[in-house]
Design a protein around this motif. Structure first.
Motif, PDB file in Angstrom:
ATOM      1  N   SER A   2       0.826  -1.195   0.000  1.00 35.76           N
ATOM      2  CA  SER A   2       0.000   0.000   0.000  1.00 35.76           C
ATOM      3  C   SER A   2       0.859   1.243   0.000  1.00 35.76           C
ATOM      4  CB  SER A   2      -0.913   0.003   1.237  1.00 35.76           C
ATOM      5  OG  SER A   2      -0.139   0.023   2.403  1.00 35.76           O
ATOM      6  N   THR A   3       0.301   2.340  -0.414  1.00 35.47           N
ATOM      7  CA  THR A   3       1.011   3.616  -0.406  1.00 35.47           C
ATOM      8  C   THR A   3       1.009   4.191   0.996  1.00 35.47           C
ATOM      9  OG1 THR A   3      -1.026   4.773  -0.957  1.00 35.47           O
ATOM     10  CG2 THR A   3       0.380   4.097  -2.797  1.00 35.47           C
ATOM     11  N   PRO A   4       2.031   5.024   1.306  1.00 42.21           N
ATOM     12  CA  PRO A   4       2.081   5.596   2.658  1.00 42.21           C
ATOM     13  C   PRO A   4       0.827   6.401   2.964  1.00 42.21           C
ATOM     14  CG  PRO A   4       4.142   5.976   1.449  1.00 42.21           C
ATOM     15  CD  PRO A   4       3.158   5.446   0.466  1.00 42.21           C
ATOM     16  N   ASN A   5       0.353   6.275   4.166  1.00 41.77           N
ATOM     17  CA  ASN A   5      -0.845   6.980   4.610  1.00 41.77           C
ATOM     18  C   ASN A   5      -0.424   8.260   5.312  1.00 41.77           C
ATOM     19  OD1 ASN A   5      -3.227   7.844   5.729  1.00 41.77           O
ATOM     20  ND2 ASN A   5      -3.847   5.811   6.446  1.00 41.77           N
ATOM     21  N   PRO A   6      -0.832   9.441   4.773  1.00 41.59           N
ATOM     22  CA  PRO A   6      -0.415  10.696   5.413  1.00 41.59           C
ATOM     23  C   PRO A   6      -0.899  10.830   6.840  1.00 41.59           C
ATOM     24  CG  PRO A   6      -2.147  11.088   3.782  1.00 41.59           C
ATOM     25  CD  PRO A   6      -1.697   9.677   3.595  1.00 41.59           C
ATOM     26  N   SER A   7      -1.974  10.117   7.219  1.00 37.79           N
ATOM     27  CA  SER A   7      -2.457  10.214   8.596  1.00 37.79           C
ATOM     28  C   SER A   7      -1.460   9.618   9.584  1.00 37.79           C
ATOM     29  CB  SER A   7      -3.805   9.501   8.735  1.00 37.79           C
ATOM     30  OG  SER A   7      -3.678   8.111   8.512  1.00 37.79           O
ATOM     31  N   ILE A   8      -0.568   8.742   9.099  1.00 37.27           N
ATOM     32  CA  ILE A   8       0.445   8.169   9.963  1.00 37.27           C
ATOM     33  C   ILE A   8       1.329   9.272  10.536  1.00 37.27           C
ATOM     34  CG2 ILE A   8       2.499   6.706  10.060  1.00 37.27           C
ATOM     35  CD1 ILE A   8      -0.010   5.100   9.971  1.00 37.27           C
ATOM     36  N   LEU A   9       1.678  10.254   9.706  1.00 35.80           N
ATOM     37  CA  LEU A   9       2.523  11.350  10.176  1.00 35.80           C
ATOM     38  C   LEU A   9       1.825  12.134  11.283  1.00 35.80           C
ATOM     39  CD1 LEU A   9       5.030  13.117   9.998  1.00 35.80           C
ATOM     40  CD2 LEU A   9       3.924  14.409   8.146  1.00 35.80           C
ATOM     41  N   VAL A  10       0.529  12.407  11.088  1.00 34.20           N
ATOM     42  CA  VAL A  10      -0.237  13.109  12.124  1.00 34.20           C
ATOM     43  C   VAL A  10      -0.249  12.288  13.407  1.00 34.20           C
ATOM     44  CG1 VAL A  10      -2.504  14.013  12.761  1.00 34.20           C
ATOM     45  CG2 VAL A  10      -1.671  14.273  10.411  1.00 34.20           C
ATOM     46  N   GLY A  11      -0.434  10.978  13.272  1.00 33.93           N
ATOM     47  CA  GLY A  11      -0.458  10.107  14.445  1.00 33.93           C
ATOM     48  C   GLY A  11       0.882  10.069  15.163  1.00 33.93           C
ATOM     49  N   VAL A  12       1.966  10.004  14.399  1.00 33.06           N
ATOM     50  CA  VAL A  12       3.298   9.978  15.010  1.00 33.06           C
ATOM     51  C   VAL A  12       3.571  11.288  15.743  1.00 33.06           C
ATOM     52  CG1 VAL A  12       5.776   9.984  14.515  1.00 33.06           C
ATOM     53  CG2 VAL A  12       4.285   8.284  13.435  1.00 33.06           C
ATOM     54  N   LEU A  13       3.249  12.418  15.084  1.00 31.93           N
ATOM     55  CA  LEU A  13       3.475  13.714  15.721  1.00 31.93           C
ATOM     56  C   LEU A  13       2.622  13.863  16.985  1.00 31.93           C
ATOM     57  CD1 LEU A  13       3.663  16.086  12.611  1.00 31.93           C
ATOM     58  CD2 LEU A  13       5.554  15.258  14.036  1.00 31.93           C
ATOM     59  N   SER A  14       1.391  13.342  16.942  1.00 32.35           N
ATOM     60  CA  SER A  14       0.535  13.384  18.135  1.00 32.35           C
ATOM     61  C   SER A  14       1.126  12.537  19.248  1.00 32.35           C
ATOM     62  CB  SER A  14      -0.874  12.899  17.791  1.00 32.35           C
ATOM     63  OG  SER A  14      -1.494  13.735  16.839  1.00 32.35           O
ATOM     64  N   GLY A  15       1.632  11.357  18.900  1.00 32.08           N
ATOM     65  CA  GLY A  15       2.249  10.495  19.899  1.00 32.08           C
ATOM     66  C   GLY A  15       3.497  11.114  20.493  1.00 32.08           C
ATOM     67  N   VAL A  16       4.300  11.752  19.646  1.00 31.78           N
ATOM     68  CA  VAL A  16       5.493  12.438  20.144  1.00 31.78           C
ATOM     69  C   VAL A  16       5.093  13.565  21.092  1.00 31.78           C
ATOM     70  CG1 VAL A  16       7.429  13.924  19.483  1.00 31.78           C
ATOM     71  CG2 VAL A  16       6.945  11.849  18.168  1.00 31.78           C
ATOM     72  N   GLY A  17       4.074  14.342  20.696  1.00 30.17           N
ATOM     73  CA  GLY A  17       3.603  15.435  21.549  1.00 30.17           C
ATOM     74  C   GLY A  17       3.118  14.936  22.896  1.00 30.17           C
ATOM     75  N   ALA A  18       2.356  13.827  22.890  1.00 28.70           N
ATOM     76  CA  ALA A  18       1.860  13.262  24.146  1.00 28.70           C
ATOM     77  C   ALA A  18       3.012  12.875  25.060  1.00 28.70           C
ATOM     78  CB  ALA A  18       0.985  12.043  23.857  1.00 28.70           C
ATOM     79  N   ASN A  19       4.022  12.234  24.506  1.00 24.90           N
ATOM     80  CA  ASN A  19       5.132  11.767  25.328  1.00 24.90           C
ATOM     81  C   ASN A  19       6.043  12.900  25.776  1.00 24.90           C
ATOM     82  OD1 ASN A  19       5.265   8.618  25.532  1.00 24.90           O
ATOM     83  ND2 ASN A  19       4.511   9.057  23.481  1.00 24.90           N
ATOM     84  N   LEU A  20       6.139  13.962  24.980  1.00 20.52           N
ATOM     85  CA  LEU A  20       6.880  15.137  25.441  1.00 20.52           C
ATOM     86  C   LEU A  20       6.204  15.753  26.655  1.00 20.52           C
ATOM     87  CD1 LEU A  20       7.862  16.881  22.064  1.00 20.52           C
ATOM     88  CD2 LEU A  20       9.370  15.649  23.633  1.00 20.52           C
ATOM     89  N   LEU A  21       4.870  15.769  26.647  1.00 19.19           N
ATOM     90  CA  LEU A  21       4.137  16.274  27.811  1.00 19.19           C
ATOM     91  C   LEU A  21       4.266  15.318  28.990  1.00 19.19           C
ATOM     92  CD1 LEU A  21       0.880  17.674  26.146  1.00 19.19           C
ATOM     93  CD2 LEU A  21       2.737  18.986  27.175  1.00 19.19           C
ATOM     94  N   TRP A  22       4.161  14.016  28.733  1.00 14.43           N
ATOM     95  CA  TRP A  22       4.284  13.039  29.811  1.00 14.43           C
ATOM     96  C   TRP A  22       5.662  13.112  30.465  1.00 14.43           C
ATOM     97  CZ3 TRP A  22       1.761   8.393  26.790  1.00 14.43           C
ATOM     98  CH2 TRP A  22       0.366   8.571  26.784  1.00 14.43           C
ATOM     99  N   GLY A  23       6.668  13.526  29.697  1.00 13.61           N
ATOM    100  CA  GLY A  23       8.004  13.659  30.262  1.00 13.61           C
ATOM    101  C   GLY A  23       8.085  14.685  31.376  1.00 13.61           C
TER     102      GLY A  23
END
Length: 329
Positions: A2-23
């Motif tokens: 399958s072709t890359p899903n652009p929503s994956i980038l949004v999900g990764v950035l959201s996950g990174v943001g969550a963990n930066l806050l959890w830090g």
């Protein structure tokens, strides 16, 4: 393929943001050394719950109306597994075996979530995850070798203390692992529930659990609120943790969980460890030693490699999703 899903980038950035806050949760005890840890945690969850109730009232329950009892029960289970229950067993682990051993056990969360998530959903072959997870494991070992005070970790403790402490830490690890995997599956099965609405709903349930836990903690003598000059920092820390770390962090994590394969989201959890260390280093004005820098580099490299290796993977079939009820199995 399958072709890359652009929503994956949004999900990764959201996950990174969550963990930066959890830090920030790693930094807060350093900023507030005189505040009681249990009081700070209860304050955090009370604020998270009160903010959630306020949002629910302000929006007149938008996104929450019409939800059946099963959804509310799931929110309560997740509030326990991912918040209060997890923290309770974490504290028991620290109390009976000390922070170093408990930290090492809880530090395996990125691996347990990634492996469990892929076992449940079968998102891609494990061969694609072996090298990234290897990098993360080696990185965590290097970080713990430097950060953990092993003299304290191996101090004199009774056999019963070791059993209770290690058992409690393992329960905390299992609770958050189950929460992460089941929460991702729930959000994919219920796209009608927004990440914001789900965070708010869990917050409302967290408030109820916190109000039940508060008198128990107070009567057991396990919480010391203090007064005067000590009270204001405790309240300020509770607000930061409750609003940013819990409510906003949970919103971002929910968004990530709905878009990113759980095996990748699990590996993103390691960012909170790195972020927490960086925050503490910056506050203390010190540079970590080379072995720890190498460990941090391996951790970040492992996450990036995992994303690169799995970015073209097709989403799993709906039938492979774990039911949220499996959280209690």
């Amino acid at each position: 393929m399958s072709t890359p899903n652009p929503s994956i980038l949004v999900g990764v950035l959201s996950g990174v943001g969550a963990n930066l806050l959890w830090g920030l949760a790693f930094l807060m005890p350093v900023l507030l050394p005189d505040s009681d840890s249990v009081a700070l945690a209860l304050g955090r969850y009370l604020v998270y719950g009160l903010v959630s109730v306020g949002i629910a009232l302000a929006t007149r329950g938008a996104g929450m109306r019409g939800l059946d009892r099963g959804v509310w029960l799931t929110a309560a289970l997740f509030a326990f597994a991912g918040h209060l229950g997890y923290y309770f067993f974490l504290v028991q682990g620290i109390t009976h075996t000390g922070a170093p051993i408990t930290t090492v056990i809880i530090g395996t969360l990125p691996v347990t979530v990634a492996v469990t998530g892929n076992l449940v959903r079968r998102e891609f072959p494990f061969s694609r995850l072996l090298l990234p997870l290897g990098f993360i494991v080696v990185g965590l070992v290097l970080v713990n070798l430097v950060e953990v005070d092993w003299d304290t970790a191996l101090g004199d403790r009774s056999g019963l203390n070791w059993v209770i402490g290690i058992g409690s830490a393992l329960v905390a690890l299992a609770l958050w692992t189950s929460y992460a995997v089941a929460n991702a599956s729930f959000l994919r099965r219920h796209p009608e529930i927004s990440p914001t609405g789900w965070s708010t709903l869990m917050g409302v349930c967290t408030l109820g659990l916190s109000l039940l836990a508060l008198p128990v903690a107070a009567l057991s003598g396990g919480v010391r609120v203090g007064s005067g000059d000590a009270l204001l920092p405790l309240v300020a820390g509770s607000v930061v943790l409750g609003v940013l770390v819990s409510w906003v962090g949970t919103v971002l994590w929910n968004r990530s969980s709905g878009l990113v394969p759980i095996s990748i989201a699990g590996q993103l959890v390691v960012i909170q460890v790195v972020a927490g260390l960086v925050y503490v280093f910056a506050w203390d004005g010190r540079v970590p030693p080379l072995p720890e820098l190498a460990g941090i580099a391996l951790i970040i490299g492992g996450v990036l490699l995992a994303i690169q290796r799995t970015r073209r993977t097709a989403p799993p079939k709906e039938g492979s999703l774990v039911d949220e009820a499996e959280l209690t199995s």
